[in-house]
Every structure is written in structure tokens, then in C-alpha cells.
Design a protein around this motif. Sequence first.
Motif, PDB file in Angstrom:
ATOM      1  N   GLN A   1       0.826  -1.218   0.000  1.00 33.05           N
ATOM      2  CA  GLN A   1       0.000   0.000   0.000  1.00 33.05           C
ATOM      3  C   GLN A   1       0.858   1.265   0.000  1.00 33.05           C
ATOM      4  N   SER A   2       2.122   1.160   0.418  1.00 37.98           N
ATOM      5  CA  SER A   2       2.969   2.357   0.580  1.00 37.98           C
ATOM      6  C   SER A   2       3.248   3.121  -0.717  1.00 37.98           C
TER       7      SER A   2
ATOM      8  N   SER B   1       8.188  10.983  -3.824  1.00 34.72           N
ATOM      9  CA  SER B   1       6.885  10.488  -3.346  1.00 34.72           C
ATOM     10  C   SER B   1       5.722  11.359  -3.829  1.00 34.72           C
TER      11      SER B   1
ATOM     12  N   THR C   1       0.286   5.110   0.557  1.00 38.96           N
ATOM     13  CA  THR C   1       0.223   5.670   1.916  1.00 38.96           C
ATOM     14  C   THR C   1       1.586   6.218   2.339  1.00 38.96           C
ATOM     15  N   GLN C   2       2.662   5.724   1.702  1.00 41.14           N
ATOM     16  CA  GLN C   2       4.061   6.059   2.041  1.00 41.14           C
ATOM     17  C   GLN C   2       4.408   5.622   3.463  1.00 41.14           C
ATOM     18  N   GLU C   3       3.636   4.708   4.002  1.00 41.74           N
ATOM     19  CA  GLU C   3       3.877   4.280   5.383  1.00 41.74           C
ATOM     20  C   GLU C   3       5.300   3.766   5.584  1.00 41.74           C
ATOM     21  N   TYR C   4       5.770   2.946   4.651  1.00 44.85           N
ATOM     22  CA  TYR C   4       7.115   2.362   4.789  1.00 44.85           C
ATOM     23  C   TYR C   4       8.177   3.458   4.927  1.00 44.85           C
ATOM     24  N   HIS C   5       8.138   4.456   4.052  1.00 41.86           N
ATOM     25  CA  HIS C   5       9.154   5.512   4.118  1.00 41.86           C
ATOM     26  C   HIS C   5       8.931   6.445   5.307  1.00 41.86           C
ATOM     27  N   LEU C   6       7.655   6.700   5.636  1.00 38.94           N
ATOM     28  CA  LEU C   6       7.371   7.564   6.791  1.00 38.94           C
ATOM     29  C   LEU C   6       7.856   6.936   8.095  1.00 38.94           C
ATOM     30  N   ARG C   7       7.900   5.618   8.132  1.00 35.86           N
ATOM     31  CA  ARG C   7       8.395   4.929   9.328  1.00 35.86           C
ATOM     32  C   ARG C   7       9.930   4.805   9.324  1.00 35.86           C
TER      33      ARG C   7
ATOM     34  N   ALA D   1      11.654  -0.789   9.094  1.00 34.60           N
ATOM     35  CA  ALA D   1      10.206  -0.711   8.841  1.00 34.60           C
ATOM     36  C   ALA D   1       9.770  -1.832   7.915  1.00 34.60           C
TER      37      ALA D   1
END
Length: 319
Positions: free
Chosen positions: A230-231, A290, A303-309, A316
Motif C-alpha cells: 500500500q505504501s 513520493s 500511503t508512504q507508510e514504509y518511508h514515513l516509518r 520498517a
Amino acid sequence: MTQTAELPPEARHETEDFATLPEISRDVFTAPLKRPAHVGEDWLEPAQTRYTSQDDAIWDDLFARQMNVLPGRACSAMLDGLEKLDLGKGGVPDFGRLSEELGALTGWSVVPVPMLIPDHVFFWHLANRRFPAGNFIRTRETFDYIQEPDVFHDVFGHVPLLTDPTFADYMQEYGRAGWKAMRYNRLKALGALYWYTVEFGLIMENDAPRIFGAGILSGPTEAIFALEAQSPNRIMLNVDRVMRTDYVIDDLQPTYFVIESFEYLYRQTVERDFDRLYRSLGPSFTYANSAVIDVDNVLHRGTQEYHLRGGRGSGARPV
Ligand SMILES: [Fe+2]
């Protein structure tokens, strides 16, 4: 900043002669590499490395790992190429045999180089339908990740697609285009195009994205991340936009660009006026890696969750 100034006469010089190494003025090089004493001006090694049985076993294990994830994810041209060239027959492929088989299909050959080679030499080889491949293989210690492209990345990741006639032509034209990018001092922009296509490109097949970029094909984590996580963003490729977009060299990509077909990629790049495009591009990137912008045809907004974490360094999860 927009570059509209007329180019000096020497920068306007065009040549179609790819038989000799191009003469490029020194000031286009920002970080020249040091050529090992035993390689020629063309950066070719005198011969392919003799691999040990342990090296061959590393190839076989890498091959088996990728084949666990690639069917159904890699594009059909890549999987067909693997079979045509019989790259899974066991051990590091012999470049002589590989070049003969590839030569019969599309006129390309595979040549051994010791390391990453300077841009102008790389372009020169591509323009002459030679693919420079690393003359070494990773170790067990670096099995999961190496930054310098080894023979597995280069041969498993890149070479199968060179059996596709349209992609093979695209790669040659890319080599020719490199020359012009150097003259306009817009190598970074052309490098982004290579990155988002040849290394990390996706292609539509049966209404779903499949992988054709070698950077994705040669690693198990990104093969799943690029298609299913999803990232990351997945956006249809627009050449002008891609050439203005920054990218990550040491982590999973925040954005993947998707092409409709290799014919589409060829038309959008080779058959357009790059002189005009280079004159309109600033010397640095306009868009973050991004970013999603108004003109984008977005398949999936990440969602960019991986990079945001924190990405790779943080441990991550690639979700
Ligand atoms: Fe590569």
C-alpha cells in the motif's frame, strides 16, 4: 530555472558515428571513476571471470529465490526471455554462449565489466547493442542486498528483456540519447528515465501492472512491494514528468511508473524532440520521489507508510 539560452557551437555538434568512443568535454564529468589498470578504454575485462562451484551455487540459490516470487508478477517478456536463454540451467551463465543466443534473437551481446562504468562508456556500449554486465557475483554475506550491480542483477535482471525486439531497440536508442543528454548537461534527467523504466519500471498486462525493471526483478522484497504494498504510488508514465522526478538509490521506491507497452515507451521517448525537452528542464529535480501531482494518471495513491516509518535503515516493514 528554465534553460533557454542558445547552446555553444560545440554543444550543437551531433554525430551518428557510434563506432568509436565519443569525445565528451571534460567538464561534463562530475565524478570520474578510476579505471583499473587491466581494463581497456572501453572498460571491458579481458575475459569473463572463472566462477567457483560456490559462486555457481550462489547464482542457483538467487535464481530459485526469484522464481518463487516472479511467476505472475514479472512481465511475460521477461519470463519468456529467461526460458529462451535458458538462464536457469545451473551456474553463472557463460557470456560467450549467452551473446551467441541473444545475438541470433536481437543482435545484442553481453560484455564483462569490472564495476560501474562511466556514463559515456556505458552509453557507447548500449548504442552498439552491447550490455555491460558485472564480472563478479555477490557473496553469501551480501546475498540479500548489494549496491554495486553484480552478474546476477545484470544478467538475470536485464538480459532476458533484451530478447524482446522493441525493448532491445529502446535500450540501443537510450544509449544514443545519453550522448545528447551529456551535451545539454541533463544527464540527471535522462538517468531518472532509466531509473523509472529499465531499473524500476512496471508494465500493464491483462489490465494489471507487472514488473519489467531489473532492480525489482533481481530482489524478492521489492518484487512484492512494487506490485502489492500500500505504501508506494503507482502512476502511469509521463516522460516529461518522470525526467523531473527524484529517486531513491538505496531503498525501495516511493513511486513506480507504469507503461502501457514497450511500443508506447519507445514512441514516448525515441520519437520525440529531446532537444526541446532538455531546454525546458532545470538542472535539478522538480518533484520529490513520493509526489503525486495534478497531471498524474494515478493507479494507486500510496500511503508512504514504509518511508514515513524510516525505510530500510529503521527496519520498517515493506507494507
Ligand atoms: Fe541495473
